[in-house]
Design an enzyme around this catalytic site. Structure first.
Site, PDB file in Angstrom:
ATOM      1  N   CYS A   1      -1.314  13.172  20.209  1.00 34.57           N
ATOM      2  CA  CYS A   1      -1.749  14.503  19.634  1.00 34.57           C
ATOM      3  C   CYS A   1      -1.781  15.658  20.689  1.00 34.57           C
ATOM      4  O   CYS A   1      -0.740  16.029  20.780  1.00 34.57           O
ATOM      5  CB  CYS A   1      -3.071  14.063  18.893  1.00 34.57           C
ATOM      6  SG  CYS A   1      -3.242  15.040  17.514  1.00 34.57           S
TER       7      CYS A   1
ATOM      8  N   HIS B   1      -1.519   9.509  15.613  1.00 30.83           N
ATOM      9  CA  HIS B   1      -2.448   8.658  16.461  1.00 30.83           C
ATOM     10  C   HIS B   1      -2.046   6.958  16.064  1.00 30.83           C
ATOM     11  O   HIS B   1      -2.678   6.613  15.301  1.00 30.83           O
ATOM     12  CB  HIS B   1      -3.943   8.931  15.811  1.00 30.83           C
ATOM     13  CG  HIS B   1      -4.504  10.201  16.174  1.00 30.83           C
ATOM     14  ND1 HIS B   1      -4.960  10.414  17.370  1.00 30.83           N
ATOM     15  CD2 HIS B   1      -4.515  11.552  15.636  1.00 30.83           C
ATOM     16  CE1 HIS B   1      -5.293  11.943  17.465  1.00 30.83           C
ATOM     17  NE2 HIS B   1      -5.205  12.426  16.525  1.00 30.83           N
TER      18      HIS B   1
ATOM     19  N   GLU C   1      -2.798   4.775  18.028  1.00 28.26           N
ATOM     20  CA  GLU C   1      -4.008   3.929  18.533  1.00 28.26           C
ATOM     21  C   GLU C   1      -4.890   3.251  17.036  1.00 28.26           C
ATOM     22  O   GLU C   1      -5.574   2.496  17.255  1.00 28.26           O
ATOM     23  CB  GLU C   1      -4.809   4.835  19.101  1.00 28.26           C
ATOM     24  CG  GLU C   1      -5.949   5.627  18.682  1.00 28.26           C
ATOM     25  CD  GLU C   1      -5.320   7.246  18.640  1.00 28.26           C
ATOM     26  OE1 GLU C   1      -3.980   7.329  18.826  1.00 28.26           O
ATOM     27  OE2 GLU C   1      -5.908   8.104  18.595  1.00 28.26           O
TER      28      GLU C   1
HETATM   29  N1  GLN Z   1      -6.312  20.314  19.028  1.00 25.71           N
HETATM   30  C1  GLN Z   1      -5.220  19.987  18.546  1.00 25.71           C
HETATM   31  C2  GLN Z   1      -4.971  20.231  16.854  1.00 25.71           C
HETATM   32  O1  GLN Z   1      -5.918  20.666  16.143  1.00 25.71           O
HETATM   33  C3  GLN Z   1      -4.947  18.433  18.525  1.00 25.71           C
HETATM   34  C4  GLN Z   1      -5.900  17.574  17.720  1.00 25.71           C
HETATM   35  C5  GLN Z   1      -5.904  16.006  18.108  1.00 25.71           C
HETATM   36  O2  GLN Z   1      -5.598  15.806  19.090  1.00 25.71           O
HETATM   37  N2  GLN Z   1      -6.421  15.275  17.309  1.00 25.71           N
HETATM   38  O3  GLN Z   1      -3.674  20.386  16.550  1.00 25.71           O
END
Ligand code: GLN
Length: 540
Positions: A382, A513, A515
Site C-alpha cells: 500500500c 493488503h 497480509e
Molecule cells: N495513505 C495512503 C493512501 O491513503 C496509503 C494507505 C495505506 O497504506 N493503507 O492511499
C-alpha cells in the site's frame, strides 16, 4: 439449530481473548462443525477506521470492505470462516441503528431504553451473523473486561440469550488471569474469583474458565478455582504462555475443551485430531531449520498490534520455508537520522508496510532505495508501493520533486494522487477504496510467477492511487506494472526485474493488503516468496 458460545474476559485486558476465541473456533472445526465468529467492541466509534494505531492497533479489512477489529484477523487465520461486516459490531453501530429506527417511527409510542431496545439490537446482530453464514456454532467475543461500564449492555444481551435460546444452546466461557506473585512464589486465584463473582452479579455463570498463567496450575489449585467459581474442575482450562500462538487450539483440545462444549450442546460428532496442524504449522513454527532477518520499516513499530497481520504473514512465510523469521522492527525516522546503510546492515529482506501522513516517509523511501540498489528482497504494501514509486521517479527517472499529493498537495510531479471521485469526499469514515477488487496479472511477470494465476482478488484500504500520467516514463526506465484493476485501469502491482544494472532477486510492491489473507497453513504467496528470496540472499 445454531449454538452459541460467548467469550468474556476478566481481570485485565490483553489476555488473548481473540486468540482464545479463534482457537475455540479451530477446535470446533476439527469436529466437523461450521463456525462463525463475531467481535463486539464496546466503543462508540462506528468502526475503528478513523482511529489512530496508538489507540486501536491494526485495522483489519474484510472482503466486503468493512474496517474492523484485528481480532477478525485471528478468526480468519485460525479457522476457515470468512468474516464480513456482520462479524464486528460496535456500540456506535448499535446506537446508530436504534436511533435511526426511532426517527423512522419504528418504536412509535415507546420510550427507547438500554433494556430492551439496545439489548434487542445486540441480539439481532448475533442472529444476523448466524443467518448470514449458516454456521453451526457462532462464537461471540465480548470486548473489554468484565466490570467495565461500556460492556454491560453486551453482557446483559449475552445473559438474555440463554433465556431466549435455551440452556443447552448457549455456552459461556470466561478468559481470566491467574497471576504469579514472585515474592510469594505462588500463583493467585483471587482476581479470578472476583471477576467470576462480577459475572454472576450480571447473571452469567461461566461454564468454563480459560486461565492464562505463566506457571502450571496444580490439581489442588484447579479444585480451589472450581469450588470458588462454581465451575467443574474439568472445565478449568490451563492456558500457559505458549511458544507459538498456533499451539493454543492443541492445548485446548488436549484438555478436552471441545468435548466439554459439545457435551453441553448435546452434539455428537466424530473426533478428528489436529495432527496436520501440529505437523505443518506448530512443529515448523517452533523448531525450524533456518533463520532469516526481515526489516519492517514503519512508524508504529513500538506497538505490538499496529502491523499484526503483517508480522503473522511473515511468520507464515517462515513456516512454509522452514525458517524462523526474526522481525527487526525499524522506525523509519531512525533511517532519516542515521542513514539506511547503517540501520539496515545484516538484513536479508525489507518490508515497507501501509500508513498515512508524511512523518517517516523519507526514511521509508531511503530504505527502498537501499533495497533496490543492493539487491535486497523487498515487498512494499500500500503506502509501501506508493513510496517505491516515489523513490524510482526521483532517483531513476530524474523527476526531482516527485511525491504523493497526500504529502505535498501541489507536488511538481504528483506520481501518486487522488482519483477525481475522491477529491470531493468530505467524510473520513468508510470512504476510502475498501475491500476486495479483482486484479489482472501480466503473464511472464514476477507477480505471475508468485501467484501462478492470471486473475486475483485482494483487499484494499487507501485513498491515493498511482498516477497513470507517469506510467510510460517509469516503464521506459524499467518498472513493470504487472497487476492492473481492469475496471478503472488502476495500477495494483509494480516490480523491478532489474535494478542498478543487475537482475533484482525480488522487488515487488502492491497497492493492496495481502497480509489480510495469509494463513499459517496457507501462507500468502507474496510473503512466502519474500522469505524464500531472503533466505537465498542470506546464503541458506
Ligand atoms: N495513505 C495512503 C493512501 O491513503 C496509503 C494507505 C495505506 O497504506 N493503507 O492511499
Amino acid at each position: 439449530m445454531t449454538k452459541y458460545i460467548f467469550v468474556t474476559g476478566g481481570v485485565i485486558s490483553s489476555l488473548g481473548k481473540g486468540i482464545s476465541s479463534a482457537s475455540i473456533g479451530k477446535i470446533m472445526e476439527s469436529r466437523g462443525l461450521k463456525v462463525s465468529l463475531v467481535k463486539f467492541d464496546p466503543y462508540i466509534n462506528v468502526d475503528p477506521g478513523t482511529m489512530n494505531p496508538y489507540q486501536h492497533g491494526e485495522v483489519y479489512v474484510t472482503d466486503d470492505g468493512a474496517e474492523t477489529d484485528l481480532d477478525l484477523g485471528h478468526y480468519e487465520r485460525f479457522t476457515s470462516a470468512v468474516t464480513t461486516k456482520f462479524n464486528n459490531v460496535t456500540t456506535g453501530q448499535i446506537y446508530n441503528a436504534v436511533i435511526s429506527k426511532e426517527r423512522r417511527g419504528d418504536y412509535l409510542g415507546k420510550t427507547i431504553q438500554v433494556i430492551p431496545h439496545i439489548t434487542n439490537e445486540i441480539k439481532d446482530r448475533i442472529k444476523m451473523a448466524a443467518q448470514a453464514t449458516g454456521a453451526d456454532i457462532v462464537i461471540v467475543e465480548i470486548g473489554g473486561t468484565v466490570g467495565d461500564i461500556e460492556s454491560l449492555p453486551f453482557l446483559e444481551a449475552a445473559r438474555q440469550f440463554r433465556l431466549d435460546e435455551g440452556y443447552s444452546n448457549v455456552v459461556y466461557i470466561h478468559v481470566t488471569l491467574i497471576p504469579y506473585v514472585k515474592s510469594a512464589d505462588e500463583i493467585k486465584t483471587k482476581p479470578t474469583q472476583h471477576s467470576v463473582g462480577k459475572l454472576r452479579e450480571i447473571g452469567i455463570q461461566p461454564d468454563a474458565l480459560i486461565c492464562r498463567t505463566e506457571k502450571t496450575i496444580s490439581d489442588e489449585l484447579k479444585e480451589k478455582i472450581s469450588l470458588f467459581c462454581n465451575v467443574k474442575k474439568t472445565a478449568v482450562i490451563e492456558a500457559r504462555d505458549a511458544e507459538s500462538i498456533y499451539q493454543i487450539p492443541i492445548i485446548f483440545k488436549d484438555q478436552g475443551l471441545d468435548k466439554l462444549i459439545l457435551r453441553h450442546f448435546d452434539i455428537h460428532s466424530k473426533t478428528t485430531d489436529l495432527k496436520d496442524w501440529q505437523r505443518k504449522v506448530v512443529d515448523r513454527a517452533i523448531n525450524p531449520t533456518h533463520k532469516v532477518t526481515i526489516a519492517v520499516i514503519g512508524k508504529y513499530i513500538e506497538l505490538q498490534d499496529a502491523y499484526k497481520s503483517i508480522y503473522e504473514s511473515l511468520i507464515h512465510g517462515g513456516i512454509f520455508n522452514d525458517a524462523r523469521v526474526v522481525i527487526k522492527k525499524i522506525d523509519s525516522e531512525d533511517i532519516e537520522e542515521r542513514g539506511a546503510g547503517n540501520v539496515l546492515k545484516g538484513i536479508s529482506g525489507i518490508l515497507v508496510p501501509g500508513g498515512f501522513g508524511y512523518r517517516g516517509i523519507e526514511g521509508k523511501i531511503e530504505a527502498i532505495r537501499y533495497a533496490r540498489e543492493n539487491g535486497i528482497p523487498f515487498l512494499g504494501l500500500c503506502l509501501g508501493m506508493q513510496c517505491a514509486v516515489i523513490e524510482f521517479s526521483r532517483n531513476v527517472c530524474g523527476l526531482k520533486n516527485a511525491n504523493s499529493t497526500e504529502f505535498e498537495p501541489k507536488a511538481k510531479h504528483p506520481v501518486i494522487s487522488l482519483l477525481a471521485e475522491q477529491r470531493h469526499v468530505k467524510d473520513m469514515g468508510g470512504t476510502m477504496r475498501l475491500g476486495a477488487y479483482p486484479c489482472k496479472i501480466k503473464s511472464g511477470s514476477l507477480a505471475s510467477r508468485v501467484y501462478k494465476a492470471g486473475m486475483i482478488s485482494e483487499r484494499h484500504r487507501h485513498r491515493y492511487e498511482f498516477n497513470n500520467k507517469y506510467r510510460a516514463i517509469l516503464e521506459k526506465k524499467g518498472m513493470v506494472f504487472s497487476g492492473i484493476y481492469p475496471g478503472k485501469d488502476l495500477v495494483e502491482t509494480i516490480e523491478l526485474p532489474k535494478a542498478a544494472g543487475k537482475p533484482h532477486p525480488y522487488f515487488i510492491a502492491v497497492q493492496y493488503h495481502p497480509e489480510f489473507k495469509s494463513k499459517p497453513d496457507r501462507p500468502h504467496p507474496l510473503f512466502r516468496d519474500l522469505i524464500k528470496a531472503s533466505l537465498k540472499v542470506s546464503g541458506c
